[in-house]
Design a protein around this motif. Structure first.
Motif, mmCIF file in Angstrom:
data_model
loop_
_atom_site.group_PDB
_atom_site.id
_atom_site.type_symbol
_atom_site.label_atom_id
_atom_site.label_comp_id
_atom_site.label_asym_id
_atom_site.label_seq_id
_atom_site.Cartn_x
_atom_site.Cartn_y
_atom_site.Cartn_z
ATOM 1 N N PRO A 1 0.836 -1.205 0.000
ATOM 2 C CA PRO A 1 0.000 0.000 0.000
ATOM 3 C C PRO A 1 0.873 1.259 0.000
ATOM 4 O O PRO A 1 1.939 1.291 0.578
ATOM 5 N N ASP B 1 1.695 1.193 -4.702
ATOM 6 C CA ASP B 1 1.013 0.687 -5.887
ATOM 7 C C ASP B 1 -0.484 0.731 -5.649
ATOM 8 O O ASP B 1 -0.943 1.087 -4.557
ATOM 9 N N SER B 2 -1.233 0.365 -6.658
ATOM 10 C CA SER B 2 -2.692 0.316 -6.561
ATOM 11 C C SER B 2 -3.228 -0.557 -7.675
ATOM 12 O O SER B 2 -2.483 -1.010 -8.537
ATOM 13 N N SER C 1 -10.994 2.126 -8.135
ATOM 14 C CA SER C 1 -9.602 2.289 -7.729
ATOM 15 C C SER C 1 -9.426 1.707 -6.327
ATOM 16 O O SER C 1 -10.234 1.963 -5.441
ATOM 17 N N TYR C 2 -8.352 0.933 -6.141
ATOM 18 C CA TYR C 2 -8.091 0.276 -4.860
ATOM 19 C C TYR C 2 -6.651 0.558 -4.437
ATOM 20 O O TYR C 2 -5.750 0.497 -5.262
ATOM 21 N N THR C 3 -6.437 0.833 -3.150
ATOM 22 C CA THR C 3 -5.105 1.197 -2.673
ATOM 23 C C THR C 3 -4.716 0.528 -1.361
ATOM 24 O O THR C 3 -3.672 0.841 -0.816
ATOM 25 N N THR D 1 -6.384 -6.140 -1.849
ATOM 26 C CA THR D 1 -7.664 -5.835 -2.474
ATOM 27 C C THR D 1 -8.394 -7.097 -2.887
ATOM 28 O O THR D 1 -7.817 -7.960 -3.537
ATOM 29 N N THR E 1 0.146 2.908 -10.710
ATOM 30 C CA THR E 1 1.436 3.572 -10.617
ATOM 31 C C THR E 1 1.970 3.850 -12.017
ATOM 32 O O THR E 1 2.006 2.952 -12.859
#
Length: 177
Positions: free
Chosen positions: A71, A74-75, A95-97, A101, A117
């Protein structure tokens, strides 16, 4: 005594119905992106591709994809086909961070993911897969994707579902006799 016997049979039937519904509904798999030791990162060699991995797997409606990454560094972006092809991070569908996930595959058809990224997508950190609708029977295989053969992701959930479904049906018939 007949009343007690009837109540016991009725209670057994209720429990059997509940167990059948419960175990037949527990058929979603959690699939780690990239395989058991997979991480959501730029592939370390040109011999690995997230898409090649996905082509060897089968994804069913209701399954969960698990993306593991650091975390803050990247995502994961769920994107359209055009954004996937162009590695465009500007308008993702989601979008997930969080670094771990879980994405539920809730619609059949193609699904696209890229790294959020800058530059990672162009270096191979992207994934396309096809989500299939499972057959109504627990014993029917899912259809093969049009772009190559596939095998089911490794999980005991489908085997357990079939086993407990059969046990539930046997118990259900037993409750009536």
């Amino acid at each position: 005594q007949k009343y007690l016997l009837a109540m016991a049979s009725y209670s057994s039937l209720q429990v059997t119905i509940f167990l059948c519904i419960f175990f037949l509904s527990v058929n979603a798999n959690e699939v780690t992106v990239g395989g058991e030791t997979g991480d959501w990162k730029i592939p370390s060699s040109s011999s690995f591709s997230f898409n090649e991995w996905a082509d060897k797997s089968r994804f069913l409606l209701g399954d969960f994809l698990v993306f593991s990454y650091e975390p803050g560094k990247d995502s994961v972006l769920q994107v359209t086909r055009v954004a996937y092809e162009k590695c465009n991070t500007t308008s993702p569908k989601a979008s997930y961070t969080d670094g771990n996930t879980k994405v539920k595959l809730d619609q059949p058809g193609p699904v696209y993911f890229i790294s959020g990224t800058e530059g990672h997508c162009k270096k191979g950190q992207k994934l396309r897969l096809v989500v299939f609708v499972p057959h109504s029977s627990a014993f029917s295989p899912a259809p093969s994707p049009s772009d190559g053969p596939a095998v089911a992701p490794t999980s005991g959930a489908a085997k357990l579902t079939s086993f407990f479904g059969v046990v539930g049906l046997v118990l259900g018939f037993w409750a009536f006799f």
